[in-house]
Design an enzyme around this catalytic site. Structure first.
Site, mmCIF file in Angstrom:
data_model
loop_
_atom_site.group_PDB
_atom_site.id
_atom_site.type_symbol
_atom_site.label_atom_id
_atom_site.label_comp_id
_atom_site.label_asym_id
_atom_site.label_seq_id
_atom_site.Cartn_x
_atom_site.Cartn_y
_atom_site.Cartn_z
ATOM 1 N N GLY A 20 0.832 -1.193 0.000
ATOM 2 C CA GLY A 20 0.000 0.000 0.000
ATOM 3 C C GLY A 20 0.861 1.234 0.000
ATOM 4 O O GLY A 20 2.086 1.171 -0.185
ATOM 5 N N PHE A 22 1.684 3.093 2.492
ATOM 6 C CA PHE A 22 2.528 3.275 3.655
ATOM 7 C C PHE A 22 3.038 1.969 4.248
ATOM 8 O O PHE A 22 3.678 1.980 5.299
ATOM 9 C CB PHE A 22 1.755 4.041 4.747
ATOM 10 C CG PHE A 22 1.099 5.301 4.249
ATOM 11 C CD1 PHE A 22 1.860 6.417 3.934
ATOM 12 C CD2 PHE A 22 -0.277 5.364 4.074
ATOM 13 C CE1 PHE A 22 1.264 7.578 3.476
ATOM 14 C CE2 PHE A 22 -0.877 6.521 3.602
ATOM 15 C CZ PHE A 22 -0.105 7.633 3.303
ATOM 16 N N VAL A 25 2.612 -5.955 3.248
ATOM 17 C CA VAL A 25 2.067 -7.059 4.033
ATOM 18 C C VAL A 25 2.673 -8.366 3.542
ATOM 19 O O VAL A 25 2.710 -8.636 2.339
ATOM 20 C CB VAL A 25 0.529 -7.106 3.943
ATOM 21 C CG1 VAL A 25 -0.022 -8.266 4.782
ATOM 22 C CG2 VAL A 25 -0.076 -5.784 4.421
ATOM 23 N N LYS A 44 2.168 -6.924 8.763
ATOM 24 C CA LYS A 44 2.179 -5.620 8.112
ATOM 25 C C LYS A 44 3.386 -4.839 8.598
ATOM 26 O O LYS A 44 3.503 -4.539 9.793
ATOM 27 C CB LYS A 44 0.880 -4.871 8.438
ATOM 28 C CG LYS A 44 0.769 -3.490 7.820
ATOM 29 C CD LYS A 44 -0.576 -2.866 8.173
ATOM 30 C CE LYS A 44 -0.730 -1.479 7.575
ATOM 31 N NZ LYS A 44 -2.029 -0.869 7.936
ATOM 32 N N ASP A 130 -10.932 4.506 4.891
ATOM 33 C CA ASP A 130 -10.321 3.910 3.703
ATOM 34 C C ASP A 130 -11.094 2.649 3.292
ATOM 35 O O ASP A 130 -10.516 1.614 2.991
ATOM 36 C CB ASP A 130 -8.855 3.568 3.966
ATOM 37 C CG ASP A 130 -8.045 3.450 2.672
ATOM 38 O OD1 ASP A 130 -8.529 3.930 1.619
ATOM 39 O OD2 ASP A 130 -6.948 2.869 2.708
#
Length: 454
Positions: A20, A22, A25, A44, A130
């Site tokens: 993603g 930031f 995973v 993560k 989100d």
């Protein structure tokens, strides 16, 4: 929800599951020292522990939210250890889905599963901020679980300017305009997820984020809802996309609409062999929406073949009610010839036999390609009578022979599958619908006379 402080050495990292704006995973094996066992998990990796994300996730315990199991906080290693969902993301599932629509029951079930964690977060005073299909994960039991709380905020907080460009298609106008985070922010995004579940498509596909902002904020434009979407769901999507967040429905209302739609679908159930079987209403989807269905058969694949009088077509659907293709029954006829299919039957090899108000039986291959036509009028009938032939009843017996009912001259003709005439049976009644017993007896229904005659 309590979590465990974990050492980096307890984790054995595997493949990357996703990335993603930031974080990254990974799939990992967690060696639980206290229990002397291992567990498959998702890990993560962060640049630093986000105390707000950790604080929010530690308070959550819901069947449709990914569980936080542990934390590694040993600079420079910062990891969240999460419940592993082996089915990938909802977006990945929809991208690889081969049919035009999800089965209607699955659509409603997943829409409800997408909404339930938002209801739970609302009760906790949290906005996820989100909500999107890539952030719903699928378990091996086909359960949706909401993940990625990196942007989550308590409702009393003002929004952060941190956004992910990949999230623009799901973002509400207030965030795009840098306004205060609204309590109903997630409802807008959920409406986009509902659109994805119905269409299986990606929102605003191929458009740059600047164009998305211009459409949503500057022009108040939203995603195009297909005509085949049930009206309550279509209306719900539009309500979710209200630019004024105060006019958006509550999450309780969203769930109420989903439940009511499911009940309405259940009301269309049909009794089959003493048990109720729920399927999506045939013809609900374009381009196979039915005009006037008047005959039905099931082919060797289990597909449902419906004679559509108004469209002069045979519409073919899967057993879930998804339209597969149409067969134009005007094929093989001279231009202007009147042709409206009345009955359709399928032979053991999948060939389709069709009657209409002409004097011919028309034959199509299993995939709907026109093969031939042959006259159903027997040699025993005069040519002048042939002009007044109206074929309606149609069936196939245990020997594979074709039986055709002619209503004006009141006989049943029997043919081989290649069109060879075998016999004509004068019945003296208008045979509108036919069936054959295992012993070869012909059952005839006479329309308007309330009779069933053997």
């Amino acid at each position: 929800m309590p979590y465990t402080k974990v050492k980096r050495s307890e984790l054995q990292f595997g493949r990357v599951l996703g990335t993603g704006g930031f974080s990254t995973v990974y799939h990992a094996i967690w060696a639980l020292a206290t229990a002397r066992t291992t567990q498959e998990v998702a890990v993560k990796r962060l640049n630093a522990i986000e105390t707000k994300e950790l604080e929010i996730m530690s308070k959550l315990d819901h069947s449709h939210i990914v569980k936080l199991l542990g934390v590694v906080d040993e600079a420079p290693d910062f990891y969240l250890i999460l419940e592993l969902c082996t089915g990938g993301t909802l977006r990945q599932y929809l991208d690889t889905f081969t049919m035009k629509r999800l089965p209607f029951t699955q659509f409603l079930d997943w829409m409800k599963q997408a909404a339930l964690p938002i209801q739970y977060l609302r009760e906790k005073g949290v906005v996820h901020k989100d909500i999107k299909s890539p952030n719903y994960l699928i378990t091996d039991g086909n359960v949706l679980k909401l993940s990625d709380f990196g942007l989550a905020k308590e409702i009393t907080q003002t929004m952060s300017n941190a956004t992910q460009s990949a999230s623009y298609p799901w973002m509400a106008p207030e965030l795009l305009k840098n306004l205060k985070l609204s309590p109903n922010y997630d409802i807008f995004s959920l409406g986009v997820v509902a659109w994805e579940l119905w269409t299986t498509d990606s929102p605003f596909k191929g458009l740059e984020w600047q164009v998305v902002i211009m459409k949503v904020c500057g022009e108040n434009q939203h995603l195009l809802i297909p005509d085949d979407c049930p009206q309550p769901i279509a209306d719900l999507m539009r309500q979710c996309w209200e630019s004024d967040w105060g006019k958006r429905p509550s999450i309780d209302h969203v769930l109420h609409v989903i439940v009511d739609t499911a009940k309405a679908a259940a009301a269309r159930e049909r009794l089959i062999n003493g048990t109720w079987k729920l399927e999506r209403e045939i013809g609900e989807g374009e381009p196979g929406k039915l005009g006037w269905p008047c005959g039905i058969a099931v082919n060797h694949h289990g597909d449902v073949c419906v004679a559509d009088w108004d469209a002069a077509k045979i519409q073919v659907y899967s057993q879930q009610g998804m339209h597969k293709f149409s067969i134009d029954t005007k094929q093989g006829l001279e231009p202007g010839t009147y042709s409206k299919p009345i009955a359709v039957r399928v032979s053991s090899d999948g060939s389709l036999y069709i009657t209409d108000k002409t004097q011919f039986i028309k034959v199509y291959s299993p995939d709907g390609v026109y093969r031939e036509r042959w006259p159903a009028v027997s040699p025993q009938h005069k040519a002048s009578n042939a002009e007044n032939t109206v074929l309606i009843g149609l069936t196939i017996d245990a020997k594979g022979q074709i039986l055709v009912g002619e209503i004006r001259q009141k006989y049943v003709s029997k043919h081989e599958q290649d069109g060879t005439h075998i016999a004509s049976i004068k019945v003296g009644i208008a045979p509108c619908s036919l069936a054959v017993t295992s012993q070869g007896a012909i059952i005839i229904i006479v329309t308007g006379e309330n009779q069933c005659i053997l």
